[in-house]
Write a protein that holds these residues in place. Structure first.
Motif, PDB file in Angstrom:
ATOM      1  N   MET A  34      51.503  -1.037  46.726  1.00  0.00           N
ATOM      2  CA  MET A  34      50.809  -1.212  45.457  1.00  0.00           C
ATOM      3  C   MET A  34      50.309   0.154  45.000  1.00  0.00           C
ATOM      4  O   MET A  34      50.090   1.050  45.828  1.00  0.00           O
ATOM      5  CB  MET A  34      49.633  -2.186  45.579  1.00  0.00           C
ATOM      6  N   GLY A  35      50.134   0.299  43.701  1.00  0.00           N
ATOM      7  CA  GLY A  35      49.701   1.614  43.242  1.00  0.00           C
ATOM      8  C   GLY A  35      49.195   1.615  41.818  1.00  0.00           C
ATOM      9  O   GLY A  35      49.239   0.591  41.128  1.00  0.00           O
ATOM     10  N   TRP A  36      48.715   2.779  41.444  1.00  0.00           N
ATOM     11  CA  TRP A  36      48.235   3.004  40.085  1.00  0.00           C
ATOM     12  C   TRP A  36      48.962   4.209  39.483  1.00  0.00           C
ATOM     13  O   TRP A  36      49.156   5.227  40.165  1.00  0.00           O
ATOM     14  CB  TRP A  36      46.727   3.273  40.090  1.00  0.00           C
ATOM     15  N   TYR A  37      49.329   4.051  38.239  1.00  0.00           N
ATOM     16  CA  TYR A  37      49.940   5.118  37.460  1.00  0.00           C
ATOM     17  C   TYR A  37      49.129   5.248  36.175  1.00  0.00           C
ATOM     18  O   TYR A  37      48.377   4.339  35.816  1.00  0.00           O
ATOM     19  CB  TYR A  37      51.398   4.791  37.142  1.00  0.00           C
ATOM     20  N   ARG A  38      49.286   6.363  35.493  1.00  0.00           N
ATOM     21  CA  ARG A  38      48.590   6.525  34.229  1.00  0.00           C
ATOM     22  C   ARG A  38      49.466   7.260  33.221  1.00  0.00           C
ATOM     23  O   ARG A  38      50.356   8.010  33.596  1.00  0.00           O
ATOM     24  CB  ARG A  38      47.266   7.262  34.420  1.00  0.00           C
ATOM     25  N   GLN A  39      49.160   6.995  31.965  1.00  0.00           N
ATOM     26  CA  GLN A  39      49.890   7.659  30.886  1.00  0.00           C
ATOM     27  C   GLN A  39      48.908   8.067  29.804  1.00  0.00           C
ATOM     28  O   GLN A  39      48.268   7.214  29.182  1.00  0.00           O
ATOM     29  CB  GLN A  39      50.970   6.741  30.308  1.00  0.00           C
ATOM     30  N   ALA A  40      48.811   9.381  29.609  1.00  0.00           N
ATOM     31  CA  ALA A  40      47.972   9.931  28.546  1.00  0.00           C
ATOM     32  C   ALA A  40      48.805  10.035  27.276  1.00  0.00           C
ATOM     33  O   ALA A  40      50.041  10.037  27.335  1.00  0.00           O
ATOM     34  CB  ALA A  40      47.449  11.289  28.974  1.00  0.00           C
TER      35      ALA A  40
END
Length: 121
Positions: A34-40
């Motif tokens: 499981m994980g977290w990603y981000r997009q600015a």
């Protein structure tokens, strides 16, 4: 068949904290990573942190020492504790999980809808 629902985003001042949660539900047989990603804005989606079912973690260099990923396997939930937030942490944060459903023989990647975290004074 499978849903990932994120919560916990919001507006915070620099130096503040937010805690994101992501709960997986549906016809789940097993969740591996499981994980977290981000997009600015105007940037590509990037990895923030991942965690295996055994608790092995991996972090982007930009968040090491400030963010902590954890999970509750019994609740099929992953968390991201974000401390010492900076302006550049502003982004939409997406939860990701590799899930094998009860209808499949192999795991596949699932994504949440995203939650906005904004760091602003």
């Amino acid at each position: 068949q499978v849903q990932l629902v994120e919560s916990g985003g919001g507006l915070v001042q620099p130096g503040g904290s937010l805690r994101l949660s992501c709960a997986a539900s549906g016809s789940i047989f097993r969740i591996t990573e499981m994980g977290w990603y981000r997009q600015a804005p105007e940037k590509q989606r990037e990895l923030v942190a991942t965690i295996t079912s055994g608790g092995i973690t991996n972090y982007a260099d930009s968040v090491k020492g400030r963010f902590t990923i954890s999970r509750d396997n019994a609740k099929n939930t992953v968390y991201l504790q974000m401390n010492s937030l900076k302006f550049e942490d502003t982004a939409v944060y997406y939860c990701n999980a590799n899930i094998r459903t009860t209808f499949s023989s192999f795991p596949r990647s699932y994504w949440g809808q995203g939650t906005q975290a904004t760091v602003s004074s």
